[in-house]
Motif scaffolding. Structure first.
Motif, PDB file in Angstrom:
ATOM      1  N   PRO A  66       0.816  -1.217   0.000  1.00 51.58           N
ATOM      2  CA  PRO A  66       0.000   0.000   0.000  1.00 51.58           C
ATOM      3  C   PRO A  66       0.852   1.270   0.000  1.00 51.58           C
ATOM      4  O   PRO A  66       1.824   1.361   0.757  1.00 51.58           O
ATOM      5  CB  PRO A  66      -0.806  -0.095   1.298  1.00 51.58           C
ATOM      6  CG  PRO A  66      -0.639  -1.476   1.787  1.00 51.58           C
ATOM      7  CD  PRO A  66       0.587  -2.037   1.173  1.00 51.58           C
ATOM      8  N   ALA A 124      -3.059   1.982   3.937  1.00 52.30           N
ATOM      9  CA  ALA A 124      -4.109   2.322   2.974  1.00 52.30           C
ATOM     10  C   ALA A 124      -4.816   1.067   2.497  1.00 52.30           C
ATOM     11  O   ALA A 124      -4.222   0.013   2.351  1.00 52.30           O
ATOM     12  CB  ALA A 124      -3.514   3.049   1.785  1.00 52.30           C
ATOM     13  N   ILE A 138      -7.729  -0.140  -0.614  1.00 51.82           N
ATOM     14  CA  ILE A 138      -8.375   0.325  -1.840  1.00 51.82           C
ATOM     15  C   ILE A 138      -9.869   0.447  -1.580  1.00 51.82           C
ATOM     16  O   ILE A 138     -10.531  -0.521  -1.226  1.00 51.82           O
ATOM     17  CB  ILE A 138      -8.100  -0.628  -3.014  1.00 51.82           C
ATOM     18  CG1 ILE A 138      -6.612  -0.632  -3.346  1.00 51.82           C
ATOM     19  CG2 ILE A 138      -8.908  -0.218  -4.234  1.00 51.82           C
ATOM     20  CD1 ILE A 138      -6.230  -1.600  -4.438  1.00 51.82           C
ATOM     21  N   PHE A 151      -8.159   5.410  -2.655  1.00 52.45           N
ATOM     22  CA  PHE A 151      -7.621   4.767  -1.461  1.00 52.45           C
ATOM     23  C   PHE A 151      -8.305   5.324  -0.230  1.00 52.45           C
ATOM     24  O   PHE A 151      -8.711   6.485  -0.202  1.00 52.45           O
ATOM     25  CB  PHE A 151      -6.112   5.026  -1.333  1.00 52.45           C
ATOM     26  CG  PHE A 151      -5.284   4.360  -2.386  1.00 52.45           C
ATOM     27  CD1 PHE A 151      -4.959   3.018  -2.270  1.00 52.45           C
ATOM     28  CD2 PHE A 151      -4.828   5.060  -3.482  1.00 52.45           C
ATOM     29  CE1 PHE A 151      -4.186   2.388  -3.236  1.00 52.45           C
ATOM     30  CE2 PHE A 151      -4.054   4.442  -4.451  1.00 52.45           C
ATOM     31  CZ  PHE A 151      -3.735   3.103  -4.331  1.00 52.45           C
ATOM     32  N   TYR A 196      -7.505   5.838   3.764  1.00 49.31           N
ATOM     33  CA  TYR A 196      -6.432   5.850   4.749  1.00 49.31           C
ATOM     34  C   TYR A 196      -6.992   6.064   6.151  1.00 49.31           C
ATOM     35  O   TYR A 196      -7.888   6.881   6.338  1.00 49.31           O
ATOM     36  CB  TYR A 196      -5.463   7.010   4.474  1.00 49.31           C
ATOM     37  CG  TYR A 196      -4.564   6.782   3.318  1.00 49.31           C
ATOM     38  CD1 TYR A 196      -3.366   6.111   3.487  1.00 49.31           C
ATOM     39  CD2 TYR A 196      -4.890   7.226   2.055  1.00 49.31           C
ATOM     40  CE1 TYR A 196      -2.508   5.888   2.424  1.00 49.31           C
ATOM     41  CE2 TYR A 196      -4.049   7.012   0.985  1.00 49.31           C
ATOM     42  CZ  TYR A 196      -2.864   6.339   1.187  1.00 49.31           C
ATOM     43  OH  TYR A 196      -2.034   6.119   0.126  1.00 49.31           O
TER      44      TYR A 196
END
Length: 167
Positions: A49, A60, A62, A78, A80
């Motif tokens: 990531p 992170a 997806i 992404f 986070y």
């Protein structure tokens, strides 16, 4: 005189076949090339990531997978972790502007100019606000070493196949 007509006829036939072959792009091979290319990008981002913003923490995920739209736009979103919440980070760019694959500590795609649009959300929000445009599309963070080199080779091969079939 007959030879001249025959020669002109052969040339016209060759040019016609060549032109027809250039125009006849198989939509199936185009879709398959996009699917193979985006799968490699998704796999890389899941295994390694990226850290795309200094405001976010590592780890992170997806949120919206890599995909190529009908308009030829490559995009990914992404998610986070940020403190006890999250932030979204979306990258998008036209596939027609891809120059190649870059690899240092990160791996990604290099473009012909600042066409990679970056949009971020505020902490805890799903609303994305465009805030930057770059020439690099960061995909993964494999770090230094042989795994990054192998990934670069796979991405270059996939990009070449993608560009040959996606015109």
């Amino acid at each position: 005189m007959k030879q001249r007509y025959l020669f002109v006829g052969i040339l016209l036939t060759i040019f016609s076949i060549h032109s027809f072959a250039q125009q006849a792009i198989n939509p199936g091979s185009r879709a398959k090339a996009a699917a193979v290319f985006t799968k490699i990008l998704n796999d890389a981002a899941v295994v390694y990531p990226p850290e795309l913003s200094y405001l976010t923490e590592a780890g992170a995920k997806i949120e919206s997978s890599f995909r190529v739209s009908e308009d030829g736009i490559l995009s990914v979103t992404f998610r986070y972790p940020v403190e006890n919440s999250y932030s979204l980070y979306r990258l998008s760019a036209p596939v027609s502007s891809i120059k190649g694959v870059f690899y240092d500590y990160y791996i990604g795609l290099e473009f012909d100019g600042p066409v990679v649009h970056i949009a971020e959300s505020d902490k805890g929000s799903r609303e994305l606000k465009e805030n930057n445009a770059l020439a690099l599309f960061h995909i993964a963070k494999p770090g230094d070493g042989p795994q990054g080199e192998k990934l670069k080779v796979r991405m270059e091969q996939a990009l070449q196949a993608f560009q040959e079939n996606y015109k």
